[in-house]
Design a protein around this motif. Sequence first.
Motif, PDB file in Angstrom:
ATOM      1  N   VAL A  56      28.738  50.307  25.742  1.00 53.45           N
ATOM      2  CA  VAL A  56      29.795  50.559  24.759  1.00 53.45           C
ATOM      3  C   VAL A  56      29.182  51.359  23.612  1.00 53.45           C
ATOM      4  N   PRO A  57      29.397  52.676  23.577  1.00 56.43           N
ATOM      5  CA  PRO A  57      28.800  53.491  22.519  1.00 56.43           C
ATOM      6  C   PRO A  57      29.579  53.385  21.212  1.00 56.43           C
ATOM      7  N   VAL A  58      28.869  53.255  20.120  1.00 50.83           N
ATOM      8  CA  VAL A  58      29.477  53.265  18.787  1.00 50.83           C
ATOM      9  C   VAL A  58      29.205  54.625  18.172  1.00 50.83           C
ATOM     10  N   ARG A  59      30.253  55.403  18.016  1.00 53.78           N
ATOM     11  CA  ARG A  59      30.091  56.778  17.556  1.00 53.78           C
ATOM     12  C   ARG A  59      29.778  56.846  16.066  1.00 53.78           C
ATOM     13  N   MET A  60      28.624  57.424  15.761  1.00 54.56           N
ATOM     14  CA  MET A  60      28.234  57.652  14.373  1.00 54.56           C
ATOM     15  C   MET A  60      28.509  59.112  14.027  1.00 54.56           C
ATOM     16  N   SER A  61      28.572  59.409  12.739  1.00 56.38           N
ATOM     17  CA  SER A  61      28.864  60.769  12.318  1.00 56.38           C
ATOM     18  C   SER A  61      28.190  61.062  10.987  1.00 56.38           C
ATOM     19  N   MET A  62      28.333  62.301  10.544  1.00 52.41           N
ATOM     20  CA  MET A  62      27.765  62.711   9.266  1.00 52.41           C
ATOM     21  C   MET A  62      28.375  61.918   8.111  1.00 52.41           C
ATOM     22  N   GLU A  63      29.548  61.372   8.328  1.00 53.26           N
ATOM     23  CA  GLU A  63      30.235  60.622   7.275  1.00 53.26           C
ATOM     24  C   GLU A  63      29.388  59.464   6.751  1.00 53.26           C
ATOM     25  N   THR A  64      28.615  58.840   7.649  1.00 54.68           N
ATOM     26  CA  THR A  64      27.717  57.757   7.242  1.00 54.68           C
ATOM     27  C   THR A  64      26.254  58.166   7.431  1.00 54.68           C
ATOM     28  N   ASN A  65      26.008  59.470   7.403  1.00 56.14           N
ATOM     29  CA  ASN A  65      24.655  60.001   7.627  1.00 56.14           C
ATOM     30  C   ASN A  65      24.080  59.514   8.958  1.00 56.14           C
ATOM     31  N   PHE A  66      24.965  59.399   9.961  1.00 58.04           N
ATOM     32  CA  PHE A  66      24.556  58.987  11.306  1.00 58.04           C
ATOM     33  C   PHE A  66      23.798  57.658  11.288  1.00 58.04           C
ATOM     34  N   THR A  67      24.278  56.720  10.493  1.00 55.14           N
ATOM     35  CA  THR A  67      23.726  55.368  10.530  1.00 55.14           C
ATOM     36  C   THR A  67      24.817  54.404  10.969  1.00 55.14           C
ATOM     37  N   LEU A  68      24.379  53.335  11.603  1.00 49.90           N
ATOM     38  CA  LEU A  68      25.297  52.317  12.100  1.00 49.90           C
ATOM     39  C   LEU A  68      25.783  51.452  10.940  1.00 49.90           C
ATOM     40  N   THR A  69      27.062  51.076  10.980  1.00 50.74           N
ATOM     41  CA  THR A  69      27.597  50.154   9.979  1.00 50.74           C
ATOM     42  C   THR A  69      28.243  48.965  10.689  1.00 50.74           C
ATOM     43  N   ALA A  70      28.349  47.859   9.962  1.00 51.73           N
ATOM     44  CA  ALA A  70      28.984  46.666  10.523  1.00 51.73           C
ATOM     45  C   ALA A  70      30.437  46.941  10.858  1.00 51.73           C
ATOM     46  N   GLU A  71      31.094  47.739  10.042  1.00 47.63           N
ATOM     47  CA  GLU A  71      32.499  48.067  10.294  1.00 47.63           C
ATOM     48  C   GLU A  71      32.661  48.785  11.626  1.00 47.63           C
ATOM     49  N   MET A  72      31.771  49.711  11.916  1.00 50.36           N
ATOM     50  CA  MET A  72      31.804  50.416  13.201  1.00 50.36           C
ATOM     51  C   MET A  72      31.609  49.444  14.360  1.00 50.36           C
ATOM     52  N   VAL A  73      30.598  48.592  14.233  1.00 46.07           N
ATOM     53  CA  VAL A  73      30.272  47.656  15.309  1.00 46.07           C
ATOM     54  C   VAL A  73      31.432  46.720  15.573  1.00 46.07           C
ATOM     55  N   ALA A  74      32.047  46.203  14.510  1.00 48.09           N
ATOM     56  CA  ALA A  74      33.116  45.208  14.650  1.00 48.09           C
ATOM     57  C   ALA A  74      34.262  45.717  15.513  1.00 48.09           C
ATOM     58  N   LYS A  75      34.538  47.011  15.454  1.00 45.85           N
ATOM     59  CA  LYS A  75      35.653  47.591  16.213  1.00 45.85           C
ATOM     60  C   LYS A  75      35.397  47.592  17.719  1.00 45.85           C
ATOM     61  N   ARG A 100      23.608  72.549   8.016  1.00 46.04           N
ATOM     62  CA  ARG A 100      23.617  71.193   7.471  1.00 46.04           C
ATOM     63  C   ARG A 100      22.950  70.235   8.464  1.00 46.04           C
ATOM     64  N   TYR A 101      22.510  69.104   7.930  1.00 45.40           N
ATOM     65  CA  TYR A 101      21.795  68.135   8.753  1.00 45.40           C
ATOM     66  C   TYR A 101      21.932  66.755   8.118  1.00 45.40           C
ATOM     67  N   ALA A 102      21.741  65.731   8.944  1.00 47.55           N
ATOM     68  CA  ALA A 102      21.700  64.371   8.416  1.00 47.55           C
ATOM     69  C   ALA A 102      20.430  64.215   7.591  1.00 47.55           C
ATOM     70  N   GLU A 103      20.531  63.498   6.487  1.00 45.30           N
ATOM     71  CA  GLU A 103      19.347  63.309   5.651  1.00 45.30           C
ATOM     72  C   GLU A 103      18.282  62.564   6.450  1.00 45.30           C
ATOM     73  N   PRO A 104      17.131  63.198   6.709  1.00 45.19           N
ATOM     74  CA  PRO A 104      16.074  62.538   7.491  1.00 45.19           C
ATOM     75  C   PRO A 104      15.330  61.532   6.628  1.00 45.19           C
ATOM     76  N   GLN A 105      15.483  60.259   6.924  1.00 46.01           N
ATOM     77  CA  GLN A 105      14.943  59.188   6.090  1.00 46.01           C
ATOM     78  C   GLN A 105      13.787  58.445   6.740  1.00 46.01           C
ATOM     79  N   GLY A 106      13.590  58.655   8.045  1.00 51.71           N
ATOM     80  CA  GLY A 106      12.531  57.966   8.761  1.00 51.71           C
ATOM     81  C   GLY A 106      12.249  58.643  10.083  1.00 51.71           C
ATOM     82  N   ALA A 107      11.302  58.086  10.837  1.00 46.60           N
ATOM     83  CA  ALA A 107      10.857  58.678  12.109  1.00 46.60           C
ATOM     84  C   ALA A 107      10.298  60.071  11.831  1.00 46.60           C
TER      85      ALA A 107
END
Length: 401
Positions: A143-162, A316-323
Motif C-alpha cells: 500500500v503506497p503512501v504518496r508523498m509530494s513536494m507539499e510536505t517536502n516528500f516526507t511522510l505524515t501521520a495524516e497521510m498514513v491514517a488514510k 526545483r527540488y525537495a530540501e535535502p535534509q539527510g542521506a
Amino acid sequence: MQMSELHANRLANRIKLKDEHIITRMANIAEGLTDVIKLGRGDPDLDTPAHIVKAGQDALGRGETHYGHPLGLPALRKAIAENIKAHGGADYSPDEIVVTPGGQHAMFVIALSLLNPGDEIIVPCPGYNPYSQAAELSDATVVPVRMSMETNFTLTAEMVAKHITPKSRVLVLINPNNPTGTVTAPDEVEKIAKLAIEHDLIVISDEIYARLTYGNQRIQPVASLPGMRERTITLSGFSKAYAMTGWRVGYFAGPRELIVAMAEVNHAFAISVASVSQHAALAALTGPQECVEEMRKTYDERRKALCAGLDAMGIRYAEPQGAFYVYADVAAATGIPASQFCERLLAEGKVMIYPGTIYGDYVDDYVRMSLTQPVPRIEEAIGRMKAVVDTIRAERKAPAA
C-alpha cells in the motif's frame, strides 16, 4: 513457451520488474561512453576508513574465515546495542539483534517473517524499492503512501491514517528517506507511532542514513518512543555512515519474541555474515568516530554545490535534509518525463542519474541525484546538465517544421 521463459515471466510478474528496463537501457548507453560522471547509485565514492580496513586485514591474519554465530559476532551485537542506545534508540540486549549481510538482505528477512499472504504493508512512495519487492515475494499487498513536494516528500501521520485498513499489518518508515533525502520531523514520527499503537501495526524503522543529516535536523528513533519497543523492528547497517557498502554488514533489532523466529529465517538464507566483515564493523563502532563527521561534512559541501547548480538552472527540488541525495523535478524544468531526461542526459551529457519511478514514484517527474562525487565533478556535471537542459528547452521553443 519454454520452461525458462515461463519461470522468467512468473518472476517478473511477481516482483514487478517494470523499471529494470530503464536501468538496463542506461547501462547499455553508458557502455559506449567514456568519462561518465556517475550520480546514480547510492554507493559512496569515499573509501572505508583505514582503521576499519586494518581490522579486517588483522581478522584475516588471525584466520577469521569460518562460520560465525548465527545472530552475529557477540562482541559486534553488544557494540550495536550500545551504539543504538547512545544515539537515542531503545535499550536492546545482544540476543535481540541479528547481523545480516547488508541492510537490503534484512528487508527481505523482515518481510518474509512478518507478512502473510493478503496482509497489507504500508510504504512511503517514493521509497526504497526492495521493500515492495520483499512484500510481493511474501504475497502481501503493498500500500503506497504518496508523498509530494507539499510536505517536502516526507511522510505524515495524516497521510498514513488514510491508508490503514483491517488488513494493515506493517508500516515502513525510512528516515532519512531514500530516494528523497528528506527527514521526517521528530514530532511527526511521534504522531505516526501513536497511529501504529492505535491500529496494532508493526513498524519497520529504517535508520541506515540516521548519522547523515544536515543543519538542525534530528532523527527520532522509533523504538525508543513510549509503547513502541515491542512493535518496532529497527533496521540499519554500516554501508552509508562508514562507507562500507562492499563489506555487506547490516542488522535489525527488535523484541525477543520476534527476533528468535526472524533469526531462523536469516540463518536459512545466509548462515552467518562473513567473519572478516563483522570484525571490520566492530572496529567501525568501537574505533574513532571522527571519520563519520568528516564524511558528513563532505556530503554537506557537495549538497550545497549541487543545490546551487540546480537553483541556477531553475530546477526545483525537495530540501535535502539527510542521506546523500537530492530529489529534483526535471519534468517541470524541461517539459519531458524524468526517465527520458535521464537517458538524454547520459547520452548527450555523459552524466548518470536515476528517475524517481525506479523508487516507486507515481509520476515520472523527478530524478534522484547522489552526492557521490567530489565538488569539482559535481560542478562539471551541473555544467553538462545545463547544456542538455538548454538544448531541450530550445527544442520545445522551436516552431514546428
